[in-house]
Design a protein around this motif. Structure first.
Motif, PDB file in Angstrom:
ATOM      1  N   MET A   1       0.848  -1.193   0.000  1.00 33.71           N
ATOM      2  CA  MET A   1       0.000   0.000   0.000  1.00 33.71           C
ATOM      3  C   MET A   1       0.883   1.243   0.000  1.00 33.71           C
ATOM      4  SD  MET A   1      -2.883   1.133   2.809  1.00 33.71           S
ATOM      5  CE  MET A   1      -3.755   2.665   2.632  1.00 33.71           C
ATOM      6  N   LEU A   2       0.573   2.220  -0.824  1.00 35.76           N
ATOM      7  CA  LEU A   2       1.369   3.432  -0.961  1.00 35.76           C
ATOM      8  C   LEU A   2       0.577   4.616  -0.422  1.00 35.76           C
ATOM      9  CD1 LEU A   2       3.876   4.862  -2.167  1.00 35.76           C
ATOM     10  CD2 LEU A   2       2.583   5.120  -4.280  1.00 35.76           C
ATOM     11  N   LYS A   3       1.239   5.386   0.467  1.00 38.84           N
ATOM     12  CA  LYS A   3       0.611   6.595   0.994  1.00 38.84           C
ATOM     13  C   LYS A   3       1.546   7.761   0.736  1.00 38.84           C
ATOM     14  CE  LYS A   3      -0.088   5.511   5.312  1.00 38.84           C
ATOM     15  NZ  LYS A   3      -0.608   5.618   6.685  1.00 38.84           N
ATOM     16  N   THR A   4       0.990   8.887   0.306  1.00 38.38           N
ATOM     17  CA  THR A   4       1.768  10.097   0.089  1.00 38.38           C
ATOM     18  C   THR A   4       1.288  11.167   1.044  1.00 38.38           C
ATOM     19  OG1 THR A   4       2.033   9.547  -2.245  1.00 38.38           O
ATOM     20  CG2 THR A   4       2.501  11.812  -1.601  1.00 38.38           C
TER      21      THR A   4
ATOM     22  N   ASP B   1       6.732   1.310   6.436  1.00 38.26           N
ATOM     23  CA  ASP B   1       6.194   0.916   7.740  1.00 38.26           C
ATOM     24  C   ASP B   1       6.329  -0.600   7.802  1.00 38.26           C
ATOM     25  OD1 ASP B   1       4.574   0.040   9.842  1.00 38.26           O
ATOM     26  OD2 ASP B   1       3.118   1.643   9.570  1.00 38.26           O
ATOM     27  N   LEU B   2       7.293  -1.083   8.574  1.00 39.65           N
ATOM     28  CA  LEU B   2       7.643  -2.502   8.557  1.00 39.65           C
ATOM     29  C   LEU B   2       6.536  -3.392   9.112  1.00 39.65           C
ATOM     30  CD1 LEU B   2      11.332  -2.079   9.747  1.00 39.65           C
ATOM     31  CD2 LEU B   2      10.578  -2.649   7.437  1.00 39.65           C
ATOM     32  N   GLN B   3       5.794  -2.904  10.066  1.00 44.99           N
ATOM     33  CA  GLN B   3       4.733  -3.716  10.664  1.00 44.99           C
ATOM     34  C   GLN B   3       3.533  -3.849   9.737  1.00 44.99           C
ATOM     35  OE1 GLN B   3       4.422  -1.573  14.505  1.00 44.99           O
ATOM     36  NE2 GLN B   3       5.040  -3.485  15.483  1.00 44.99           N
ATOM     37  N   GLU B   4       3.210  -2.771   9.054  1.00 49.31           N
ATOM     38  CA  GLU B   4       2.045  -2.783   8.164  1.00 49.31           C
ATOM     39  C   GLU B   4       2.427  -3.069   6.711  1.00 49.31           C
ATOM     40  OE1 GLU B   4      -0.965  -2.562   9.300  1.00 49.31           O
ATOM     41  OE2 GLU B   4      -0.294  -2.195  11.368  1.00 49.31           O
ATOM     42  N   ASN B   5       3.721  -3.063   6.441  1.00 51.13           N
ATOM     43  CA  ASN B   5       4.229  -3.256   5.080  1.00 51.13           C
ATOM     44  C   ASN B   5       3.658  -2.215   4.123  1.00 51.13           C
ATOM     45  OD1 ASN B   5       5.917  -4.511   3.227  1.00 51.13           O
ATOM     46  ND2 ASN B   5       4.320  -5.900   2.513  1.00 51.13           N
ATOM     47  N   ASN B   6       3.560  -0.987   4.616  1.00 49.73           N
ATOM     48  CA  ASN B   6       3.095   0.134   3.806  1.00 49.73           C
ATOM     49  C   ASN B   6       4.273   0.996   3.389  1.00 49.73           C
ATOM     50  OD1 ASN B   6       0.376  -0.508   4.001  1.00 49.73           O
ATOM     51  ND2 ASN B   6       0.076   0.754   5.837  1.00 49.73           N
ATOM     52  N   VAL B   7       4.192   1.562   2.194  1.00 44.04           N
ATOM     53  CA  VAL B   7       5.179   2.531   1.734  1.00 44.04           C
ATOM     54  C   VAL B   7       4.578   3.921   1.831  1.00 44.04           C
ATOM     55  CG1 VAL B   7       6.579   3.322  -0.216  1.00 44.04           C
ATOM     56  CG2 VAL B   7       6.269   0.867   0.183  1.00 44.04           C
ATOM     57  N   GLU B   8       5.290   4.837   2.482  1.00 46.14           N
ATOM     58  CA  GLU B   8       4.842   6.224   2.619  1.00 46.14           C
ATOM     59  C   GLU B   8       5.859   7.128   1.938  1.00 46.14           C
ATOM     60  OE1 GLU B   8       3.680   7.290   6.684  1.00 46.14           O
ATOM     61  OE2 GLU B   8       4.007   5.193   7.209  1.00 46.14           O
ATOM     62  N   ILE B   9       5.378   8.092   1.177  1.00 49.24           N
ATOM     63  CA  ILE B   9       6.243   9.095   0.562  1.00 49.24           C
ATOM     64  C   ILE B   9       5.938  10.436   1.216  1.00 49.24           C
ATOM     65  CG2 ILE B   9       6.911  10.282  -1.550  1.00 49.24           C
ATOM     66  CD1 ILE B   9       6.177   7.766  -3.094  1.00 49.24           C
TER      67      ILE B   9
END
Length: 448
Positions: free
Chosen positions: A1-4, A146-154
């Motif tokens: 999942m990608l969050k900006t 985010d290692l726990q949620e496996n999310n990528v944030e920009i």
């Protein structure tokens, strides 16, 4: 999942702090102080503050498949007095009866520091920095996992403060024949306790603080410990009966070592205490930072990215009083990011850095030693303070540092019994184990 996301708030500059060891905590404390014109977040890939002071049994990779950061081993005690291993404004609460403390006591100190200044609310744990790249206007794009949620944030920030330390990427020298060796080979980064060396013949490569400390630790259980080095200062140290000093290694064979003096020793294991490399895999090439022969450049005063002056590196210099230096470097960064002082021009910073490098090389430092301070520490601190209008590190702190290093080399088996007490900016007390009363000492000139 990608969050900006964009973390900038109205009228406030956003700052990303990478890492939350001693340097990251000092940065958070100053950049989040009351009235600060900044909003801050610290990204820490582990589950705790403290950085290298956090012990873990794990070696190699952590549970997320990332390289284990900590190089801490079970028996470690500080090799400098705690009286000069504290961040300004927050003294150690104890114990007063000893100056050299265990690693878990240093970790407790940093955790207490974080609690006292209410810093935890600014830390994102289990957040790994994947990439940092520059944007227009000396702003930054920071990609986080985010290692726990496996999310990528920009995220986007106005400034970046890199606080990851330099004791997590082991350096291995090139040694002829090392691939032939049949025994155990590990780096001090992966050393946790001496049990693996019980009843073995071990060669330890390197005699820096860790090399000496670990050699003595291993010697308590090993059959023989051969300490391979070329330091003139270490040659006159007193060692345990099963510790033998050897020259540098000429060649490794299947079951032993041939040394430069032609001697041969059969050994079961090799322990590298050969230091660490500066490494910033998360910085994109566009950041302009490169590491050549373990020299990070181009940095003004070993702290500021000359190509992008909204990026600072805290804690790079070695062989000096780390905690006080960290605090001064953080305040230096804050001064210029706030705009309270104007930086020299890019051309002036490049020239100043060139002259600094030339001076260091002329003094006998090797290219890979260009971040070592030693007796240059006072001049370095004074230059940071002069440029930023800050107070320099107290000379008495540096005096204790150099006295502590001398004691370390003169009486390794007993130097941790010394007890120090700071009196004022010029005086301190020290009690040695063989003396009944403490001695008052005055700081002397400690510049190069």
């Amino acid at each position: 999942m990608l969050k900006t996301m964009c973390l900038a708030q109205e009228n406030k500059k956003s700052v990303a702090i990478i890492g939350c060891g001693a340097a990251g905590l000092a940065a958070l404390k100053h950049f989040t102080a009351e009235g600060s014109p900044f909003t801050c977040v610290s990204f820490e890939q582990t589950d705790n503050v403290g950085g290298t002071w956090v012990y873990t049994d794990r070696v190699g990779k952590d549970k997320y498949g990332l390289p284990v950061h900590s190089s801490m081993y079970k028996s470690l005690r500080t090799n400098l007095p705690k009286e000069i291993m504290e961040l300004p404004g927050f003294p150690h609460k104890g114990p007063e009866d000893k100056s050299y403390v265990a690693a878990n006591e240093m970790l407790k100190y940093l955790e207490d520091y974080a609690g006292h200044f209410d810093l935890m609310k600014h830390v994102k744990f289990h957040h790994h920095v994947k990439e940092i790249s520059p944007l227009e206007g000396d702003r930054w794009r920071v990609t986080i996992i985010d290692l726990q949620e496996n999310n990528v944030e920009i995220l986007e920030f106005d400034a970046v403060i890199v606080c990851i330390g330099h004791y997590s990427n082991p350096a291995f020298p090139e040694i002829p024949g090392i691939e032939k060796f049949h025994g155990i080979k590990i780096h001090s980064h992966d050393y946790r306790d001496s049990s693996v060396f019980k009843d073995k013949k071990t060669v330890v490569i390197g005699c820096g603080p860790s090399g000496l400390d670990i050699s003595f630790d291993i010697a308590k259980v090993a059959e023989k410990v051969y300490l391979s080095h070329h330091s003139q200062r270490v040659k006159n140290m007193k060692f345990l009966s099963n510790m033998i000093q050897k020259t540098d290694i000429k060649e490794v064979v299947e079951n032993g070592i041939v040394f430069q003096d032609g001697s041969y020793e059969q050994v079961d294991s090799i322990l590298y205490c050969t230091g660490y490399n500066y490494k910033y895999p998360f910085l994109s090439p566009e950041c302009g930072i490169r590491v050549e022969n373990n020299h990070v450049k181009p940095l003004f005063k070993h702290v500021l990215n000359i190509e992008h002056p909204t990026m600072y590196f805290i804690g790079i210099p070695s062989n000096t009083t780390g905690f006080c230096m960290i605090d001064l470097q953080v305040q230096f960064a804050k001064t210029f990011l706030e705009g309270r002082r104007k930086l020299p021009s890019k051309e002036e910073m490049i020239e100043d850095t060139r002259l600094d490098v030339e001076s260091r090389l002329a003094s006998g430092l090797r290219p890979k030693e260009l971040h070592m301070m030693g007796r240059r520490s006072k001049d370095y601190y004074d230059s940071l303070a002069s440029l930023s209008g800050l107070e320099s590190v107290s000379p008495v702190v540096l005096q204790i540092y150099f006295d502590g290093v001398d004691r370390f080399l003169c009486d390794f088996s007993h130097f941790r019994e010394d007890k120090y007490k700071l009196l004022d900016k010029d005086h301190y007390m020290v009690k040695f184990p063989n003396e009944e009363e403490p001695v008052m000492r005055r700081q002397e000139i400690v510049s190069n």
